[in-house]
Design a protein around this motif. Structure first.
Motif, mmCIF file in Angstrom:
data_model
loop_
_atom_site.group_PDB
_atom_site.id
_atom_site.type_symbol
_atom_site.label_atom_id
_atom_site.label_comp_id
_atom_site.label_asym_id
_atom_site.label_seq_id
_atom_site.Cartn_x
_atom_site.Cartn_y
_atom_site.Cartn_z
ATOM 1 N N LEU A 140 -31.873 -42.563 -5.660
ATOM 2 C CA LEU A 140 -30.718 -42.896 -4.456
ATOM 3 C C LEU A 140 -31.305 -41.932 -3.621
ATOM 4 O O LEU A 140 -30.635 -41.607 -2.262
ATOM 5 C CB LEU A 140 -29.101 -41.645 -5.711
ATOM 6 C CG LEU A 140 -28.708 -42.573 -6.596
ATOM 7 C CD1 LEU A 140 -28.173 -41.706 -7.371
ATOM 8 C CD2 LEU A 140 -27.755 -43.233 -5.767
ATOM 9 N N GLY A 170 -25.163 -37.775 3.124
ATOM 10 C CA GLY A 170 -24.203 -37.484 2.178
ATOM 11 C C GLY A 170 -23.341 -38.268 1.856
ATOM 12 O O GLY A 170 -22.892 -38.969 0.661
ATOM 13 N N ARG A 171 -23.074 -39.530 3.009
ATOM 14 C CA ARG A 171 -22.061 -40.667 3.046
ATOM 15 C C ARG A 171 -22.868 -41.456 2.460
ATOM 16 O O ARG A 171 -22.355 -42.519 1.276
ATOM 17 C CB ARG A 171 -22.165 -41.388 4.553
ATOM 18 C CG ARG A 171 -21.833 -42.738 4.461
ATOM 19 C CD ARG A 171 -20.859 -43.118 6.179
ATOM 20 N NE ARG A 171 -22.184 -42.564 7.216
ATOM 21 C CZ ARG A 171 -23.155 -44.359 7.312
ATOM 22 N NH1 ARG A 171 -23.332 -44.838 6.190
ATOM 23 N NH2 ARG A 171 -24.116 -43.433 8.009
ATOM 24 N N LYS A 173 -25.664 -41.682 0.801
ATOM 25 C CA LYS A 173 -25.857 -41.187 -1.148
ATOM 26 C C LYS A 173 -24.942 -41.354 -1.962
ATOM 27 O O LYS A 173 -25.331 -41.920 -2.890
ATOM 28 C CB LYS A 173 -26.131 -39.198 -0.981
ATOM 29 C CG LYS A 173 -27.386 -39.966 -2.552
ATOM 30 C CD LYS A 173 -27.628 -38.370 -2.559
ATOM 31 C CE LYS A 173 -28.715 -38.245 -3.711
ATOM 32 N NZ LYS A 173 -29.507 -36.779 -3.676
ATOM 33 N N ALA A 174 -23.231 -41.497 -1.643
ATOM 34 C CA ALA A 174 -22.759 -41.652 -1.779
ATOM 35 C C ALA A 174 -22.118 -43.172 -1.662
ATOM 36 O O ALA A 174 -21.758 -44.290 -2.871
ATOM 37 C CB ALA A 174 -21.190 -41.695 -1.630
ATOM 38 N N VAL A 175 -22.569 -44.037 -1.211
ATOM 39 C CA VAL A 175 -22.551 -45.504 -0.849
ATOM 40 C C VAL A 175 -23.591 -45.974 -1.777
ATOM 41 O O VAL A 175 -23.483 -47.004 -2.412
ATOM 42 C CB VAL A 175 -22.888 -46.067 0.655
ATOM 43 C CG1 VAL A 175 -23.304 -47.518 0.231
ATOM 44 C CG2 VAL A 175 -21.943 -45.583 1.269
ATOM 45 N N TYR A 176 -25.094 -45.470 -1.665
ATOM 46 C CA TYR A 176 -25.988 -46.136 -2.800
ATOM 47 C C TYR A 176 -25.386 -46.428 -3.820
ATOM 48 O O TYR A 176 -26.134 -46.588 -5.419
ATOM 49 C CB TYR A 176 -27.681 -45.220 -2.443
ATOM 50 C CG TYR A 176 -28.123 -46.057 -0.826
ATOM 51 C CD1 TYR A 176 -28.599 -47.067 -1.502
ATOM 52 C CD2 TYR A 176 -28.445 -45.924 -0.393
ATOM 53 C CE1 TYR A 176 -29.384 -48.125 -0.875
ATOM 54 C CE2 TYR A 176 -28.875 -46.454 1.199
ATOM 55 C CZ TYR A 176 -29.827 -47.432 0.838
ATOM 56 O OH TYR A 176 -30.211 -48.466 1.758
ATOM 57 N N ASP A 177 -25.512 -44.714 -4.261
ATOM 58 C CA ASP A 177 -24.798 -44.591 -5.869
ATOM 59 C C ASP A 177 -24.066 -45.609 -6.484
ATOM 60 O O ASP A 177 -23.852 -45.914 -7.674
ATOM 61 C CB ASP A 177 -23.839 -43.155 -5.813
ATOM 62 C CG ASP A 177 -23.413 -42.645 -7.448
ATOM 63 O OD1 ASP A 177 -24.477 -43.038 -8.300
ATOM 64 O OD2 ASP A 177 -22.622 -42.126 -7.512
ATOM 65 N N GLY A 178 -23.353 -46.345 -5.567
ATOM 66 C CA GLY A 178 -22.398 -47.619 -6.160
ATOM 67 C C GLY A 178 -22.970 -48.807 -5.746
ATOM 68 O O GLY A 178 -22.756 -49.863 -6.684
#
Length: 182
Positions: A140, A170-171, A173-178
């Motif tokens: 991530l 930050g943006r 990391k959240a997208v790749y988490d999904g």
């Protein structure tokens, strides 16, 4: 191949794809010529504008050190996450060199990073492959990090101002988490 990307792997905002469970590939179409992109990969003064400083002797086996100061990549830099240092250093070594087409380097405890450049008309396709990333958490960080650093590179090469670095991280990391399988 696990798709993490939008349909066009050469889109300037294209997301990375996992070509293996522990291998990230990201492609970017950048303004040419290929020698200019090569300079942004290999010359410390240009590379520090999008990734990290560090003098690099262009020879297989040559050691070098990357020095990150991500707060200096964009103005404003955005909000640095708690616990993220102002400066980070990494000892690397060149493992493969074919100027101005290919540069492969060691990268900490991972399998290393390879940059490949391919001229396409007046543009250059940069393909970045980061191998043997040890776990999902690191994947991530690596995915968001490379994506944002390449966003900064593309903006710099186009003469544009990139979004604040830390906000982008930050943006993303959240997208790749999904996008990255658990």
């Amino acid at each position: 191949m696990t798709s993490l990307a939008n349909p066009s792997p050469t889109a300037p905002d294209g997301f990375g794809v996992l070509t293996e469970p522990d291998t990230l590939e990201i492609r970017r179409l950048l303004p040419g010529p290929v020698e200019r992109v090569w300079d942004y990969l290999t010359q410390s003064e240009l590379r520090r504008q999008w990734l990290a400083a560090g003098e690099m002797a262009l020879a297989v086996g040559a050691p070098f050190e990357f020095v990150w100061r991500n707060d200096e990549l964009t103005a404003p830099s955005g909000t640095r996450p708690a616990g993220s240092p102002e400066e980070h250093r990494l000892e690397c070594r060149i493992t493969e060199l074919d100027p101005p087409k290919k540069l492969a380097i060691t990268w900490g405890s991972t399998g290393g990073v390879t940059f490949t450049l391919e001229p396409i008309g007046t543009k250059v396709l940069l393909t970045l492959v980061h191998r043997r990333v040890p776990d999902r958490s690191t994947l991530l960080s690596v995915s968001a990090g490379w994506h944002m650093h390449l966003d900064v590179l593309a903006a710099r090469m186009e003469g544009d101002e990139p979004e604040p670095f830390w906000d982008g991280i930050g943006r993303l990391k959240a997208v790749y988490d999904g996008r990255i399988p658990v």
